[in-house]
Design an enzyme around this catalytic site. Structure first.
Site, PDB file in Angstrom:
ATOM      1  N   LEU A 168      29.247  20.689 -12.459  1.00  0.00           N
ATOM      2  CA  LEU A 168      29.449  20.098 -13.979  1.00  0.00           C
ATOM      3  C   LEU A 168      29.684  18.553 -13.935  1.00  0.00           C
ATOM      4  CD1 LEU A 168      32.277  22.821 -15.254  1.00  0.00           C
ATOM      5  CD2 LEU A 168      29.627  22.869 -15.014  1.00  0.00           C
ATOM      6  N   ARG A 174      36.898   6.651 -18.948  1.00  0.00           N
ATOM      7  CA  ARG A 174      37.975   5.823 -18.370  1.00  0.00           C
ATOM      8  C   ARG A 174      37.271   5.159 -17.356  1.00  0.00           C
ATOM      9  NH1 ARG A 174      42.537   9.587 -16.945  1.00  0.00           N
ATOM     10  NH2 ARG A 174      41.114  11.201 -17.384  1.00  0.00           N
ATOM     11  N   GLY A 220      33.445  22.003 -23.702  1.00  0.00           N
ATOM     12  CA  GLY A 220      34.299  22.744 -22.684  1.00  0.00           C
ATOM     13  C   GLY A 220      33.728  23.270 -21.400  1.00  0.00           C
ATOM     14  N   ARG A 234      22.238  -4.215  10.944  1.00  0.00           N
ATOM     15  CA  ARG A 234      21.762  -3.861   9.610  1.00  0.00           C
ATOM     16  C   ARG A 234      20.620  -2.797   9.870  1.00  0.00           C
ATOM     17  NH1 ARG A 234      19.228  -8.903   7.383  1.00  0.00           N
ATOM     18  NH2 ARG A 234      18.311  -7.270   5.784  1.00  0.00           N
TER      19      ARG A 234
END
Ligand code: UD1
Ligand code: CA
Length: 450
Positions: free
Chosen positions: A9, A16, A81, A318
């Site tokens: 999901l 936020r 939902g 690297r």
């Protein structure tokens, strides 16, 4: 064994995070959170993996399908939902017969063993398996209501819970296993008659109980099921991952002098008897082999360090750095796309890019592989046992033969033969007494001006 599928999901808004990047693409341990869930699904053998996304995140679709293939996403529009989100994946799983695990894209640290136990609960006859944890502060989590036998009776969302239910500290992580056919059958009965007006995935537990089926829980640690909704929680998940990885590596025989200052990526491999000094950062794609010493303040990414090699302090490896057995890369040395042969040394202040350094070669302080002309990159090859004097520039493409010497301060633009000495700098001249004459002349000039 039953076939396995995963539904991840990731259609929530993630507001936020205050980010233009979809929440689940923010990284933990150097890897997007969504990829943690995908990796987990693969680890437990899911043959189908569907990510549920919002129509507003095309970059998420692209990311998921790049890793899982075309058609591996399902769009939920609008988000109504978690139950509704799972239903959105029904079409993509059409024809699938087997067990389904529901994961969240924003919960990266779920251990594979916990998911395995949930599938085992199904194989043992449970209709639903739910991953729970004891919460220090249960807050907004769904509460796991268990019966006398310990079996799961229902999941109650905090907003819908009675005071007695709110007092329960056994909480829902959101991870749930159900056989596909049962999952979608039960979900079709879920309503949105609750405080949030959402279709709750969690309601299928009570529905399964109503049919007389058994539901079971599996318990794991709270730090492994933390979801990420904000930057603060992202940092918390990162800290939990780092802690867990440090513990694992120490238990596997890695020494860390100050483990809290060493940072790993999701895929860092450190073999036993490696010693890591304080303040070392591992980016993705590093393997360090037994007996190597990684000294303080080094940064490694996409690099291989062979047995007994020594890196740092203050070294930077690297992508494409391959440091051979017993080789030494010292302070302020940067290595990129370069193999450094066994026993070779570059102890101070050097750039080794797009090159190959032979066994036991010595690269003096201040050596630069000049690999770039502003358009293309070129190769530098230094032979076995060669010696590059300090402050030399090797202008690629160029080859230094086995056993050759390069005089300090040289600019080398042509190949150097085996065992030769190459010097590419102005010849030193000396003028006896010159400084004294110069000073006398200049002092007189200055006095005449006054
Ligand atoms: C959910 C659980 C709760 C559990 C908690 C754990 C339900 C009803 N509640 O609550 O029991 O304790 O997770 O963190 O399942 N999502 C969608 N589409 C939607 C809604 C959500 O894809 O319409 C996704 C979100 O992106 C997220 C996950 O589902 O990854 C969970 O959604 P969220 O809204 O955070 O659920 P909670 O209310 O926290
Ligand atoms: Ca949440």
């Amino acid at each position: 064994m039953m076939e396995r599928a995963a539904i991840i999901l990731a259609a929530g808004q993630g507001t936020r995070m205050k980010s233009s990047l979809p929440k689940v693409l923010h990284k933990v341990g150097g890897q997007p959170m969504l990829d943690w869930s995908i990796d987990l699904a693969r680890k437990v053998g899911c043959s189908k993996i569907i990510t549920v996304i919002s129509p507003n995140t095309p970059e998420l679709k692209e990311h998921a399908e790049a890793s899982l293939g075309h058609g591996a996403t399902a769009v939920q529009d609008p988000p109504l939902g978690t139950g509704h989100a799972v239903r959105s994946a029904e079409k993509a799983l059409k024809g699938f017969v087997g067990d389904v695990i529901v994961l969240y894209g924003d919960t990266p640290l779920i251990p594979a063993s916990a998911v395995e136990s949930l599938f085992e609960a199904l194989e043992g006859g449970a209709a639903v398996g739910v991953l729970g944890f004891r919460a220090a502060a249960p807050g907004a989590y769904g509460r796991l209501v268990t019966g006398k036998d310990g079996d799961l009776e229902a999941i109650v969302e905090a907003k819908d819970a009675s005071p007695d239910e709110l007092a329960i500290d056994f909480c829902n992580s959101g991870v749930m296993a159900v056989r596909a056919e049962r999952l979608f059958r039960l979900l079709s009965k879920v309503t949105n008659d609750n405080q949030k007006g959402e279709y709750y995935l969690t309601d299928i537990v009570a529905l399964a109980r109503k049919e007389g089926s058994t539901c079971r829980t599996v318990t794991c640690e709270e730090r492994d099921v933390q979801g990420v909704n904000s930057r603060k929680e992202l940092a918390k998940a990162e800290a939990a991952f780092q802690d867990r990885r440090r513990d694992e590596l120490m238990s596997e025989g890695v020494t860390m002098i100050a483990p809290e200052t060493v940072f790993f990526a999701h895929d860092t491999i450190i073999d036993n008897d490696v010693v890591i000094e304080p303040n070392v950062v591992f980016g993705p794609g590093v393997h360090v082999r037994s007996g190597a010493l990684i000294r303080a303040f080094s940064h490694l990414e996409g690099a291989n360090v062979e047995e007994n090699a020594e890196i740092g302090p203050y070294a930077r490896l690297r992508p494409g750095a391959f440091i051979g057995e017993g080789a030494k890369i010292g302070n302020f040395v940067e290595v990129k796309k370069t193999r450094v042969g066994p026993g070779a040394k570059a102890n101070h202040l050097a750039y080794l890019g797009d090159g190959d350094v032979g066994a036991n070669a010595n690269i003096g302080a201040g050596t630069i592989f000049c690999n770039y002309d502003g358009f293309l990159k070129y190769q530098t090859r230094v032979g076995d046992n060669a010696f590059i004097g300090s402050n030399s520039a090797l202008v690629a493409p160029v080859r230094i033969g086995n056993g050759a010497y390069v005089g300090s301060g040289s600019v080398i633009v042509e190949n150097v033969s085996e065992n030769a000495l190459a010097i590419g700098r102005g010849r030193q001249v000396e003028k006896p007494g010159w400084a004294d004459e110069f000073r006398t002349k200049k002092a007189a000039e200055k006095a005449a001006r006054k």
